[in-house]
Design a protein around this motif. Sequence first.
Motif, mmCIF file in Angstrom:
data_model
loop_
_atom_site.group_PDB
_atom_site.id
_atom_site.type_symbol
_atom_site.label_atom_id
_atom_site.label_comp_id
_atom_site.label_asym_id
_atom_site.label_seq_id
_atom_site.Cartn_x
_atom_site.Cartn_y
_atom_site.Cartn_z
ATOM 1 N N GLN A 42 1.114 -1.407 0.090
ATOM 2 C CA GLN A 42 0.072 -0.247 0.031
ATOM 3 C C GLN A 42 1.049 1.250 0.172
ATOM 4 O O GLN A 42 1.729 1.640 1.004
ATOM 5 C CB GLN A 42 -0.785 0.511 1.203
ATOM 6 N N GLU A 48 -7.516 8.790 1.225
ATOM 7 C CA GLU A 48 -8.734 9.152 1.820
ATOM 8 C C GLU A 48 -9.188 10.287 3.069
ATOM 9 O O GLU A 48 -9.923 10.873 2.732
ATOM 10 C CB GLU A 48 -9.323 7.853 2.791
ATOM 11 N N LYS A 151 -7.476 10.172 -6.752
ATOM 12 C CA LYS A 151 -7.857 9.357 -5.523
ATOM 13 C C LYS A 151 -6.509 8.256 -5.438
ATOM 14 O O LYS A 151 -6.826 7.824 -6.566
ATOM 15 C CB LYS A 151 -9.098 9.185 -5.269
ATOM 16 N N ARG A 153 -5.354 4.431 -4.737
ATOM 17 C CA ARG A 153 -7.014 3.369 -4.012
ATOM 18 C C ARG A 153 -6.085 2.261 -3.873
ATOM 19 O O ARG A 153 -6.016 1.531 -4.371
ATOM 20 C CB ARG A 153 -7.816 3.402 -5.076
ATOM 21 N N GLU A 156 -6.744 -1.261 -3.896
ATOM 22 C CA GLU A 156 -7.504 -1.976 -5.023
ATOM 23 C C GLU A 156 -7.770 -2.298 -5.905
ATOM 24 O O GLU A 156 -7.285 -1.006 -6.469
ATOM 25 C CB GLU A 156 -9.001 -0.455 -4.994
ATOM 26 N N SER A 158 -7.594 -2.892 -10.021
ATOM 27 C CA SER A 158 -8.639 -2.478 -11.173
ATOM 28 C C SER A 158 -8.777 -3.624 -11.954
ATOM 29 O O SER A 158 -8.145 -4.705 -11.672
ATOM 30 C CB SER A 158 -7.822 -1.760 -12.175
ATOM 31 N N HIS A 184 -4.096 4.335 -8.468
ATOM 32 C CA HIS A 184 -4.005 5.969 -8.300
ATOM 33 C C HIS A 184 -5.539 6.425 -9.480
ATOM 34 O O HIS A 184 -5.231 5.366 -10.933
ATOM 35 C CB HIS A 184 -3.707 6.680 -8.841
ATOM 36 N N ASP A 185 -6.452 7.382 -9.165
ATOM 37 C CA ASP A 185 -7.521 7.394 -10.401
ATOM 38 C C ASP A 185 -7.187 8.947 -10.337
ATOM 39 O O ASP A 185 -7.228 9.865 -9.433
ATOM 40 C CB ASP A 185 -8.524 7.278 -10.289
#
Length: 259
Positions: A42, A48, A151, A153, A156, A158, A184-185
């Motif tokens: 991570q 967040e 953001k 992530r 998480e 994709s 990242h988004d």
Amino acid sequence: MGQTSSQSAQQSRSPSQAACPIDHKAAAACPVPHDPTPKLAQCPMDHESIDARNQMPRLSQEAAPSQAAALPTSRTISSIPRDPATKWEYPSPQQFYNALARKGRETPEELEHVETMVEIHNFLNEQAWLEVLKWEKRAYPADDIQLARFKGRPGELSPKARFWMLAGWLMPSRFNTEPPFDRHDWVVRRPQTGEEVRYVIDYYSAPPEPDGSPVFSLDVRPALDSVGSIKERIAVATEDVWAGLRESSKAADQTRRQT
């Protein structure tokens, strides 16, 4: 898009590769985890907890309670436009360390390497922006695009990352099974049209250089949430297939001439 040399697993993912900017011959150890086991690392930045005014983490510049040495509080200005007048700023080493502290990772080893970690963090995001620009030039020729918001992530996967991990599980000799260590988004704004386009960025550790220096692989692409982005993804995929066929044809012709 923007692919350079890599092993077959990375070639299938068509990422861009970037060598680590740190001189690892002089460094004690690379602070980025390169454990080949298929687990998710991570990003230490707490994406967040975001300040709505500037989309940056709310992180103090004060030293952490257990911090044994002072860290720089200066922040590097990126090359990434936030609006017509300003660019995004990266977190300072002190803010980065405070992010580690929030996650319980404030160890003497992390303190020693935090400035290097910030350099790598910044370098990878600059490379990601260059890949975004390559995509944007295909559909939007103006040079005034901006990163409207982003953001992180971490942890998480994709859908594309899940697909390649499944491929690696089914055919481990051909495809990589290591998941991205971050995601990242990014939402890009096109000022002249008012459009906003979301990009997905998966950050991978690629095979190291012969001297052991790490290499990072970025898979940057528009998210499949608009007709325009879907068309661009199909166009690039088609171009890559045709380019591969042309190279195969050239190689076959050369072999025939030699025989």
